[in-house]
Design a protein around this motif. Sequence first.
Motif, PDB file in Angstrom:
ATOM      1  N   LEU A 143      20.044  -2.858  12.691  1.00 44.00           N
ATOM      2  CA  LEU A 143      20.803  -2.409  11.537  1.00 44.00           C
ATOM      3  C   LEU A 143      20.140  -2.921  10.273  1.00 44.00           C
ATOM      4  N   ASN A 144      19.945  -2.015   9.321  1.00 41.42           N
ATOM      5  CA  ASN A 144      19.453  -2.384   7.991  1.00 41.42           C
ATOM      6  C   ASN A 144      20.424  -1.799   6.981  1.00 41.42           C
ATOM      7  N   SER A 145      21.173  -2.677   6.295  1.00 40.92           N
ATOM      8  CA  SER A 145      22.235  -2.232   5.405  1.00 40.92           C
ATOM      9  C   SER A 145      21.748  -1.911   3.999  1.00 40.92           C
ATOM     10  N   ARG A 146      20.457  -2.063   3.745  1.00 39.23           N
ATOM     11  CA  ARG A 146      19.938  -1.727   2.421  1.00 39.23           C
ATOM     12  C   ARG A 146      19.873  -0.217   2.242  1.00 39.23           C
ATOM     13  N   GLN A 147      20.168   0.238   1.045  1.00 39.97           N
ATOM     14  CA  GLN A 147      20.079   1.662   0.761  1.00 39.97           C
ATOM     15  C   GLN A 147      18.623   2.127   0.781  1.00 39.97           C
ATOM     16  N   PHE A 148      17.731   1.236   0.343  1.00 40.41           N
ATOM     17  CA  PHE A 148      16.302   1.543   0.343  1.00 40.41           C
ATOM     18  C   PHE A 148      15.568   0.393   1.015  1.00 40.41           C
ATOM     19  N   PRO A 149      15.546   0.358   2.358  1.00 38.85           N
ATOM     20  CA  PRO A 149      14.915  -0.770   3.053  1.00 38.85           C
ATOM     21  C   PRO A 149      13.406  -0.763   2.895  1.00 38.85           C
ATOM     22  N   THR A 150      12.818  -1.916   3.177  1.00 42.05           N
ATOM     23  CA  THR A 150      11.360  -2.035   3.146  1.00 42.05           C
ATOM     24  C   THR A 150      10.779  -1.376   4.380  1.00 42.05           C
ATOM     25  N   PRO A 151       9.914  -0.378   4.222  1.00 40.06           N
ATOM     26  CA  PRO A 151       9.365   0.304   5.406  1.00 40.06           C
ATOM     27  C   PRO A 151       8.347  -0.569   6.122  1.00 40.06           C
ATOM     28  N   GLY A 152       8.097  -0.239   7.381  1.00 44.71           N
ATOM     29  CA  GLY A 152       7.083  -0.955   8.138  1.00 44.71           C
ATOM     30  C   GLY A 152       7.561  -1.331   9.525  1.00 44.71           C
ATOM     31  N   ILE A 153       6.723  -2.083  10.215  1.00 41.51           N
ATOM     32  CA  ILE A 153       6.957  -2.438  11.617  1.00 41.51           C
ATOM     33  C   ILE A 153       7.707  -3.757  11.705  1.00 41.51           C
ATOM     34  N   ARG A 154       8.692  -3.807  12.608  1.00 38.78           N
ATOM     35  CA  ARG A 154       9.354  -5.046  13.007  1.00 38.78           C
ATOM     36  C   ARG A 154       9.142  -5.196  14.516  1.00 38.78           C
ATOM     37  N   HIS A 155       8.374  -6.197  14.900  1.00 37.29           N
ATOM     38  CA  HIS A 155       8.068  -6.381  16.314  1.00 37.29           C
ATOM     39  C   HIS A 155       9.293  -6.896  17.075  1.00 37.29           C
ATOM     40  N   LEU A 156       9.398  -6.458  18.326  1.00 31.97           N
ATOM     41  CA  LEU A 156      10.485  -6.863  19.217  1.00 31.97           C
ATOM     42  C   LEU A 156       9.912  -7.534  20.446  1.00 31.97           C
ATOM     43  N   ARG A 157      10.626  -8.539  20.931  1.00 29.63           N
ATOM     44  CA  ARG A 157      10.236  -9.168  22.206  1.00 29.63           C
ATOM     45  C   ARG A 157      11.492  -9.537  22.981  1.00 29.63           C
ATOM     46  N   ILE A 158      11.480  -9.219  24.284  1.00 27.25           N
ATOM     47  CA  ILE A 158      12.576  -9.583  25.180  1.00 27.25           C
ATOM     48  C   ILE A 158      12.043 -10.610  26.179  1.00 27.25           C
ATOM     49  N   SER A 159      12.617 -11.806  26.141  1.00 28.84           N
ATOM     50  CA  SER A 159      12.268 -12.873  27.088  1.00 28.84           C
ATOM     51  C   SER A 159      13.462 -13.065  28.014  1.00 28.84           C
ATOM     52  N   THR A 160      13.188 -12.993  29.324  1.00 27.23           N
ATOM     53  CA  THR A 160      14.280 -12.977  30.296  1.00 27.23           C
ATOM     54  C   THR A 160      14.087 -14.071  31.331  1.00 27.23           C
ATOM     55  N   THR A 161      15.202 -14.723  31.672  1.00 29.53           N
ATOM     56  CA  THR A 161      15.226 -15.717  32.747  1.00 29.53           C
ATOM     57  C   THR A 161      16.369 -15.375  33.682  1.00 29.53           C
ATOM     58  N   ALA A 162      16.057 -15.180  34.966  1.00 34.00           N
ATOM     59  CA  ALA A 162      17.080 -14.882  35.968  1.00 34.00           C
ATOM     60  C   ALA A 162      17.187 -16.073  36.917  1.00 34.00           C
ATOM     61  N   LYS A 163      18.431 -16.426  37.252  1.00 36.09           N
ATOM     62  CA  LYS A 163      18.658 -17.577  38.129  1.00 36.09           C
ATOM     63  C   LYS A 163      19.494 -17.178  39.328  1.00 36.09           C
ATOM     64  N   CYS A 164      19.280 -17.954  40.384  1.00 36.30           N
ATOM     65  CA  CYS A 164      20.032 -17.728  41.614  1.00 36.30           C
ATOM     66  C   CYS A 164      21.020 -18.871  41.812  1.00 36.30           C
ATOM     67  N   PHE A 165      21.474 -19.071  43.030  1.00 31.72           N
ATOM     68  CA  PHE A 165      22.542 -20.032  43.278  1.00 31.72           C
ATOM     69  C   PHE A 165      22.157 -21.459  42.939  1.00 31.72           C
ATOM     70  N   ASN A 166      20.894 -21.755  42.991  1.00 25.40           N
ATOM     71  CA  ASN A 166      20.486 -23.126  42.691  1.00 25.40           C
ATOM     72  C   ASN A 166      20.342 -23.358  41.195  1.00 25.40           C
ATOM     73  N   ASP A 167      20.773 -22.394  40.395  1.00 23.23           N
ATOM     74  CA  ASP A 167      20.710 -22.508  38.942  1.00 23.23           C
ATOM     75  C   ASP A 167      19.280 -22.670  38.470  1.00 23.23           C
ATOM     76  N   GLU A 168      18.361 -22.093  39.244  1.00 21.98           N
ATOM     77  CA  GLU A 168      16.948 -22.169  38.922  1.00 21.98           C
ATOM     78  C   GLU A 168      16.366 -20.768  38.988  1.00 21.98           C
ATOM     79  N   SER A 169      15.276 -20.553  38.261  1.00 23.32           N
ATOM     80  CA  SER A 169      14.667 -19.230  38.241  1.00 23.32           C
ATOM     81  C   SER A 169      14.241 -18.828  39.646  1.00 23.32           C
ATOM     82  N   CYS A 170      14.815 -17.724  40.096  1.00 27.03           N
ATOM     83  CA  CYS A 170      14.451 -17.249  41.439  1.00 27.03           C
ATOM     84  C   CYS A 170      13.564 -16.015  41.356  1.00 27.03           C
ATOM     85  N   VAL A 171      13.590 -15.318  40.228  1.00 25.47           N
ATOM     86  CA  VAL A 171      12.698 -14.186  40.011  1.00 25.47           C
ATOM     87  C   VAL A 171      12.088 -14.344  38.627  1.00 25.47           C
ATOM     88  N   THR A 172      10.922 -13.789  38.469  1.00 30.66           N
ATOM     89  CA  THR A 172      10.234 -13.862  37.185  1.00 30.66           C
ATOM     90  C   THR A 172      10.228 -12.484  36.553  1.00 30.66           C
TER      91      THR A 172
END
Length: 940
Positions: free
Chosen positions: A603-632
């Motif tokens: 969301l950009n609430s400016r009427q005239f926002p600054t154009p250009g690229i905004r990079h995105l990154r999704i970092s994910t950690t999944a855990k199993c019953f041992n409360d530790e990463s079981c999949v990467t």
Amino acid sequence: MRFRGNTRFASAVGLLFGLLCAVEAAKVNKHKPWIETTYHGIVTENDDKVLLDPPLIALDKDAPLRYAESFEVTLTEEGEICGFRIHGQNVPFEAVVLDKSTGEGVIRAKDKLDCELQKEHTFTIQAYDCGEGPDGTNMKKSHKATVHIQVNDINEYSPVFKEKSYKATVIEGKKYDSILKVEAVDADCSFQFSQICNYEIVTPDVPFTIDKDGFIRNTEKLSYGKEHMYKLTVTAYDCGKNRASEDVLVKISIKPTCKPSWQGFNKRTEYEPGTGSLALFPSMHLETCDEPITSIRATIELETNHIGKGCDRDTYSEKSLHKLCGASSGTVELLPAPSSSVNWTVGLPTDNGHDSDQVFEFNGTQAIKVPEGLVSTSLKEPFTISVWMRHGPGAHEKETILCNSDKSVLNRHHYSLYVHNCRLILLLRQDASEAENYKPAEFHWKLDQVCDKEWHHYVLNVEFPTMSLFVDGTTFEPFLVTEDYPLHASRISTQLTIGACWQENSGHDNDTETGPEPTSGGYGHMAQFFRGNLAGLMIRSGKVENKKVIDCLYTCKEGLDVQLPEEVASAVKVEFNPNQSSLTVEGNDIGAFDKVMQHISYLNSRQFPTPGIRHLRISTTAKCFNDESCVTVPDTDGYVMVLQPEEPKISLSGIDHFARSAAEFESQEGVMLFPELRIVSTITREVEADAEAEATEEADDDPTVQETVVSEEIMHNLDTCEVTVVGDELDGEHEGLEVDVTHLQQRGLEMSSSNLGLVITGVNTMANYEQVLHLIRYKNWHTEALFDRKFKLVCSELNGRYISNEFKVEVNVIHTANPVEHANNAMVQPNFINPVHHASVDLSGHNLANAHQASVVPSAATIVIVVCVSFLVFMIILGVFRIRAAHQQTMRDQESGKENEMDWDDSALTITVNPMETYEDQQGASRQQQLEWDDSTLTY
């Protein structure tokens, strides 16, 4: 003998009477009982006896007295303790007197106590004596004492597991430090009996073990081919050795190797300005390869550091932003955008992008002097300094942001804000009027933000000796405060500088006071230069900034957003960082987690926002019953492309050429420069042609080009309008521009003026700017040599990002004939009127309805005067008729599309007619010619 006997009798009677009086006096209850001020007690739950320390004993100075009455020894009640009274609501205790004479008592529970319901009880107790006599009158009470009673626990509860069963999934061939954690709780209130001291796997011969904290791990590598699932029975023991009331079942599934990842993710997402929220991952889901994940955590980061000062914000002037955020008046902008009235920042390099904020660069060799009088030389009162700063590690030297120092002789720094070795330091020396003793003078903050080469917002609230620093809205306390003597009194004026500190070439380069030195042949220079970027440097005197305003100034206009669906709101936890450039999603339901991810938006609430690229990154950690990463889950990268907004075209229009009489210029009201000004803003949009319309056009014989663009009027704010004079500068002694300050203040606008013109600033609507600009008047008190004056108006939005056209106005001065000239002058045309030689004259925009008759007083006979006056009246009527006819013709021309013609104000116009001309001659001439204006002195 009789006398002696009578004497002995009288003595006995007197002794008995005195004894009786003493007894009566002793029966008075003079003193209050006394008890300890605090008691501490212990009682075991399910028991009523309370052990008090110290014991409950009440003392009374009115001790019981033995005296003779009717030849018997009797004990008075004064001094006895009759009871104790407990004060408090719903106190489950009572106090009982064991011995009235000694004041001994006990406290006991009324009913069974439950430690699990309440571990401690606090109330007050008061002792009272038995008063005087058998009816207990004049009873006295002791002070109130506080009683604290602790209820001791007994091990009455057994451990209970939080979950009915536990599940976990592990990948074959891997040995885990922890697979999952089971957890039991005990309802007992004491630490000893409520703690779980041990867990145990009851199922024999399984390749798992469990520790005292409930973590289960495998003791060997597991194979999916050997076993798909293990079922374990686990129990728990509290520290009182009570076993869990029910054991719990743990299922551990073995899965083959898997490579999960996010699926259905578009790397590029285009954002069109003005469209609100845009879903970033509408079709995305997490592929887990059938892994039964117990918890998942994903962090989505939006990189905006390259936009403006860390993200997209409104790019109005800092002073306007303070007003929009609700800051009080009194704010002084020290780094304003250069203009005709504000020019001390002209020499500094800026970003010049206009899409982002006005940023000034300091490369270690540049500094500016702030004009005198802009900021008070003394900052004793509460004040605020705020600034945006980007600064790297730099050298190990002081780098000055703001400095107020002596102009000459002494090198004293009165106050200064500078950075040194990744520290932000404020120097504030007290005035000589203060007491001559040490006072806090230098405040140090050690901050990583000072040297991380990123933009940060710093707000320093000073209420001496208290200093509050906010960095990006977060409060920081100084780690070091040094003291110094107040400055000695001096008449030396000071210099406020930005980017360095001004000092005399006296060989001293410090903040301490030095003795006077000769200045002949010497000169001042700048020292302690700043290296980095600054913007929005403000000082606000008289009041400190509140947290709400500070947060408003720092808040970004762009960021991540999420609207949680109702069905998954309770299953997933979402947290944002302060500027909403990062959010973290946590949950244990993959389906609900996917739905939340699909509702994450930009969301950009400016009427005239600054154009250009905004990079995105999704970092994910999944855990199993041992409360530790079981999949990467590998990181996922993408970007949001903010498209170029439709740039508004701000158009200024109105009457651009008109004339007024000299008297109007010299009047109190002056001449309005923009009486019919219109401010309109439009954008051009491309419109997709309708297929049906295209087919129709192709069938037409007329091969016209189809329109694919439309112009649409929009509304937005303005933040600056500048009126400048074209040509010679304004001479303040006899001319100037004025506007009603009251109207400006009502609209929250400000005005600054100079000999070049005036500038109106403040964020407001185009309509309000129109109304204010209508009120601008030009005055000239000496118009004898003035024939015309030209002005230029330019308005802008977003600190100069969008600029209007230059609307130029020319005003002409109409000079009237001298009314006291000789009568023969009536026979001569004024120098700005000539006989008409054209068949038709276009007078569009001229107003000739107010022509005035010139005074003509001839020295001829009375009959000649009457005839002349008669002819004059007749010719005036005829002239008015012709002028109206010409005016109607010009109105028709205007309706056919003529614009921006000259607007004449002929309030002082004089038409002179020769009264000796015959009517017939005039009739003949009128058929051949019309009145003609002499415009030789007018500039078009």
